[in-house]
Design a protein around this motif. Structure first.
Motif, PDB file in Angstrom:
ATOM      1  N   VAL A   1       0.834  -1.206   0.000  1.00 30.27           N
ATOM      2  CA  VAL A   1       0.000   0.000   0.000  1.00 30.27           C
ATOM      3  C   VAL A   1       0.869   1.257   0.000  1.00 30.27           C
ATOM      4  CG1 VAL A   1      -1.749   1.300   1.262  1.00 30.27           C
ATOM      5  CG2 VAL A   1      -1.932  -1.189   1.093  1.00 30.27           C
ATOM      6  N   LEU A   2       1.939   1.263   0.778  1.00 32.75           N
ATOM      7  CA  LEU A   2       2.848   2.413   0.775  1.00 32.75           C
ATOM      8  C   LEU A   2       3.505   2.602  -0.585  1.00 32.75           C
ATOM      9  CD1 LEU A   2       4.424   1.930   4.305  1.00 32.75           C
ATOM     10  CD2 LEU A   2       3.159   3.959   3.560  1.00 32.75           C
ATOM     11  N   ASP A   3       3.836   1.517  -1.250  1.00 30.73           N
ATOM     12  CA  ASP A   3       4.373   1.636  -2.611  1.00 30.73           C
ATOM     13  C   ASP A   3       3.365   2.333  -3.521  1.00 30.73           C
ATOM     14  OD1 ASP A   3       6.745   0.365  -1.929  1.00 30.73           O
ATOM     15  OD2 ASP A   3       6.195  -1.573  -2.801  1.00 30.73           O
ATOM     16  N   GLN A   4       2.092   1.956  -3.388  1.00 24.41           N
ATOM     17  CA  GLN A   4       1.038   2.601  -4.170  1.00 24.41           C
ATOM     18  C   GLN A   4       0.898   4.069  -3.789  1.00 24.41           C
ATOM     19  OE1 GLN A   4      -3.014   0.924  -5.271  1.00 24.41           O
ATOM     20  NE2 GLN A   4      -3.602   2.137  -3.478  1.00 24.41           N
ATOM     21  N   GLU A   5       0.908   4.355  -2.499  1.00 28.11           N
ATOM     22  CA  GLU A   5       0.744   5.738  -2.053  1.00 28.11           C
ATOM     23  C   GLU A   5       1.886   6.627  -2.536  1.00 28.11           C
ATOM     24  OE1 GLU A   5      -1.848   4.905   2.040  1.00 28.11           O
ATOM     25  OE2 GLU A   5       0.256   5.492   2.190  1.00 28.11           O
ATOM     26  N   TYR A   6       3.072   6.075  -2.639  1.00 28.83           N
ATOM     27  CA  TYR A   6       4.201   6.857  -3.144  1.00 28.83           C
ATOM     28  C   TYR A   6       3.946   7.295  -4.585  1.00 28.83           C
ATOM     29  CZ  TYR A   6       9.053   8.012  -4.380  1.00 28.83           C
ATOM     30  OH  TYR A   6      10.195   8.652  -4.803  1.00 28.83           O
ATOM     31  N   ARG A   7       3.443   6.390  -5.399  1.00 28.24           N
ATOM     32  CA  ARG A   7       3.091   6.752  -6.780  1.00 28.24           C
ATOM     33  C   ARG A   7       2.025   7.847  -6.800  1.00 28.24           C
ATOM     34  NH1 ARG A   7       2.177   0.723  -9.486  1.00 28.24           N
ATOM     35  NH2 ARG A   7       4.365   0.032  -9.426  1.00 28.24           N
TER      36      ARG A   7
ATOM     37  N   PHE B   1      -1.697   6.165 -10.520  1.00 27.30           N
ATOM     38  CA  PHE B   1      -1.275   4.819 -10.136  1.00 27.30           C
ATOM     39  C   PHE B   1      -0.244   4.233 -11.100  1.00 27.30           C
ATOM     40  CE2 PHE B   1      -5.480   5.641  -8.470  1.00 27.30           C
ATOM     41  CZ  PHE B   1      -5.356   5.241  -7.138  1.00 27.30           C
ATOM     42  N   ALA B   2       0.152   5.011 -12.079  1.00 21.38           N
ATOM     43  CA  ALA B   2       1.123   4.522 -13.052  1.00 21.38           C
ATOM     44  C   ALA B   2       2.490   4.333 -12.414  1.00 21.38           C
ATOM     45  CB  ALA B   2       1.225   5.504 -14.227  1.00 21.38           C
ATOM     46  N   PRO B   3       3.201   3.245 -12.748  1.00 20.64           N
ATOM     47  CA  PRO B   3       4.556   3.042 -12.213  1.00 20.64           C
ATOM     48  C   PRO B   3       5.465   4.220 -12.559  1.00 20.64           C
ATOM     49  CG  PRO B   3       3.740   1.041 -13.266  1.00 20.64           C
ATOM     50  CD  PRO B   3       2.765   2.133 -13.598  1.00 20.64           C
ATOM     51  N   ARG B   4       6.378   4.524 -11.652  1.00 24.17           N
ATOM     52  CA  ARG B   4       7.340   5.611 -11.850  1.00 24.17           C
ATOM     53  C   ARG B   4       8.659   4.998 -12.304  1.00 24.17           C
ATOM     54  NH1 ARG B   4       6.568  10.453  -9.849  1.00 24.17           N
ATOM     55  NH2 ARG B   4       8.744  10.697  -9.144  1.00 24.17           N
ATOM     56  N   GLU B   5       8.959   5.176 -13.552  1.00 29.01           N
ATOM     57  CA  GLU B   5      10.155   4.553 -14.116  1.00 29.01           C
ATOM     58  C   GLU B   5      11.406   5.044 -13.393  1.00 29.01           C
ATOM     59  OE1 GLU B   5      12.378   3.966 -18.448  1.00 29.01           O
ATOM     60  OE2 GLU B   5      10.404   4.922 -18.340  1.00 29.01           O
TER      61      GLU B   5
ATOM     62  N   GLU C   1      10.603   3.946  -7.995  1.00 30.46           N
ATOM     63  CA  GLU C   1       9.597   3.272  -7.186  1.00 30.46           C
ATOM     64  C   GLU C   1      10.077   3.224  -5.743  1.00 30.46           C
ATOM     65  OE1 GLU C   1       6.683   2.434  -7.995  1.00 30.46           O
ATOM     66  OE2 GLU C   1       6.570   1.951 -10.122  1.00 30.46           O
ATOM     67  N   LEU C   2       9.133   3.174  -4.828  1.00 30.69           N
ATOM     68  CA  LEU C   2       9.511   3.080  -3.421  1.00 30.69           C
ATOM     69  C   LEU C   2      10.103   1.706  -3.107  1.00 30.69           C
ATOM     70  CD1 LEU C   2       9.539   4.543  -0.708  1.00 30.69           C
ATOM     71  CD2 LEU C   2       7.212   3.725  -0.307  1.00 30.69           C
ATOM     72  N   GLY C   3       9.474   0.652  -3.609  1.00 29.61           N
ATOM     73  CA  GLY C   3      10.055  -0.677  -3.528  1.00 29.61           C
ATOM     74  C   GLY C   3      10.026  -1.346  -2.170  1.00 29.61           C
ATOM     75  N   LEU C   4       9.136  -0.946  -1.295  1.00 32.08           N
ATOM     76  CA  LEU C   4       9.079  -1.557   0.034  1.00 32.08           C
ATOM     77  C   LEU C   4       8.623  -3.006  -0.028  1.00 32.08           C
ATOM     78  CD1 LEU C   4       7.608   1.304   2.224  1.00 32.08           C
ATOM     79  CD2 LEU C   4       9.879   0.300   2.417  1.00 32.08           C
ATOM     80  N   ALA C   5       7.613  -3.288  -0.838  1.00 35.66           N
ATOM     81  CA  ALA C   5       7.123  -4.666  -0.944  1.00 35.66           C
ATOM     82  C   ALA C   5       8.193  -5.573  -1.531  1.00 35.66           C
ATOM     83  CB  ALA C   5       5.851  -4.709  -1.783  1.00 35.66           C
ATOM     84  N   ARG C   6       8.923  -5.089  -2.493  1.00 33.06           N
ATOM     85  CA  ARG C   6      10.016  -5.851  -3.093  1.00 33.06           C
ATOM     86  C   ARG C   6      11.083  -6.185  -2.050  1.00 33.06           C
ATOM     87  NH1 ARG C   6      11.002  -2.576  -6.854  1.00 33.06           N
ATOM     88  NH2 ARG C   6      12.798  -1.500  -5.955  1.00 33.06           N
TER      89      ARG C   6
END
Length: 355
Positions: A289-295, A340-344, A347-352
């Motif tokens: 969710v934080l990864d999404q919120e960062y976008r 919600f588009a990925p940021r090339e 990305e925050l990358g917390l889930a990764r």
């Protein structure tokens, strides 16, 4: 880690017995968070996680108005106008990482959510393992009122409330007291504010569970439980427009007031917020969710509403924002989807990192 020598520092750190204390120290700004404060908190958690002498971390706010009123939105306004928002995005990157760290911190993290706790203040408290509210607590995610979207893990927390209570709080930005914070899962225990000094002092040596058992008591009754019927019926709709229509048609005065409150917020922020909440329900972890919120946050500052909303609320204080577009019907699906588009390459990358 010893007591901070500079009492003007934005974060004060000291130990009392086995407890490490983090005190947010910008009382004139109700302890609004800036990048320096996030870094200082993270450094403290690093030191105390490794320390055998510290077994509990305690978060408080200086002054008598509240724990934390949120992020320093005036600085975000100035950064976006002067520099395009790069510093704000860097702040969010570190802030959201701190939010995730608090949620996974291996020692008890006790947040005293006394007084005003909003936005970023929720992020540094409501992810903690022991969250204390008082009769003075006023907790909110008010971002739609400044053309922004609930962040700091707010969409994670609000999708885990009973029924549609989280959708109601996210769209209206309404503040809740202790009873409703407990109902919504934003807090764990109620302690009267006059007993907080004793409660805090006891954490120096006693186990947190013992201290909570000694001082926690029943909270005053909230308001939301009695409103669940119309809240759940209205906010389960698939669009903001339909939610507003249902609120007006419900026949309940409080529902009508909620509709009018919603219509005063940024139309774009409302639609993105609803989409963020619905998407967050399908994500499995806070990190996702934080990864999404960062976008979403990084996209939001490229649109006009956030700067305009902050201008109206805290810069000029005319409380008369001019949203663009000004009506819900003019916010397109494409307008929402771009958040919600990925940021090339960014990305925050917390889930990764947890994978």
């Amino acid at each position: 880690m010893t007591t901070a020598a500079n009492e003007e520092a934005p974060v004060l750190l000291h130990a009392e017995g086995r407890a490490g204390h983090i005190t947010l120290n910008r009382p004139r700004a109700i302890n609004a968070l800036n990048h320096a404060m996030v870094r200082l908190m993270d450094d403290a958690l690093t030191a105390w996680e490794r320390s055998d002498d510290i077994r509990t971390v305690v978060l408080t706010g200086n002054g008598d108005r509240g724990l934390c009123a949120g992020g320093d939105i005036r600085s975000i306004h100035d950064d976006v106008r002067a520099g395009g928002g790069a510093a704000s995005v860097a702040f969010w990157r570190d802030e959201y990482r701190l939010n995730a760290r608090i949620a996974r911190f291996p020692k008890p993290y006790v947040a005293l959510m006394d007084g005003i706790v909003m936005g970023g203040g929720v992020g540094v408290s409501a992810h903690g393992s022991v969250r204390i509210v008082t009769e003075r607590s006023r907790i909110a995610m008010p971002e739609t009122g400044i053309g922004f979207v609930p962040d700091v893990g707010g969409t994670y927390l609000l999708t885990r409330t009973p029924g549609e209570l989280g959708t109601h709080l996210a769209l209206t930005g309404s503040a809740v007291g202790a009873g409703d914070a407990l109902l919504c899962g934003l807090a764990d225990h109620y302690v009267p504010s006059e007993r907080l000094p004793e409660f805090t002092a006891a954490l120096a040596e006693a186990d947190v569970s013992e201290v909570v058992a000694r001082y926690a008591t029943a909270a005053p009754e909230g308001e939301l439980a009695a409103q669940r019927q119309w809240i759940d019926a209205c906010y389960r709709a698939d669009s903001v427009e339909e939610i507003v229509e249902r609120l007006y048609d419900s026949g309940d005065r409080a529902a009508k007031e909620a509709a009018e409150t919603i219509l005063s917020k940024s139309p774009t922020a409302l639609k993105v917020t609803l989409a963020a909440l619905r998407r967050a329900r399908d994500l499995g972890s806070l990190e996702e969710v934080l990864d999404q919120e960062y976008r979403v946050s990084a996209a939001a500052i490229t649109a006009p509403d956030m700067v305009e909303g902050i201008r109206a609320q805290v810069v000029d204080k005319d409380r008369d924002p001019h949203w663009f577009p000004a009506e819900l019907t003019r916010v397109t699906d494409a307008d929402v989807a771009r958040h919600f588009a990925p940021r090339e390459g960014d990305e925050l990358g917390l889930a990764r990192g947890r994978g």
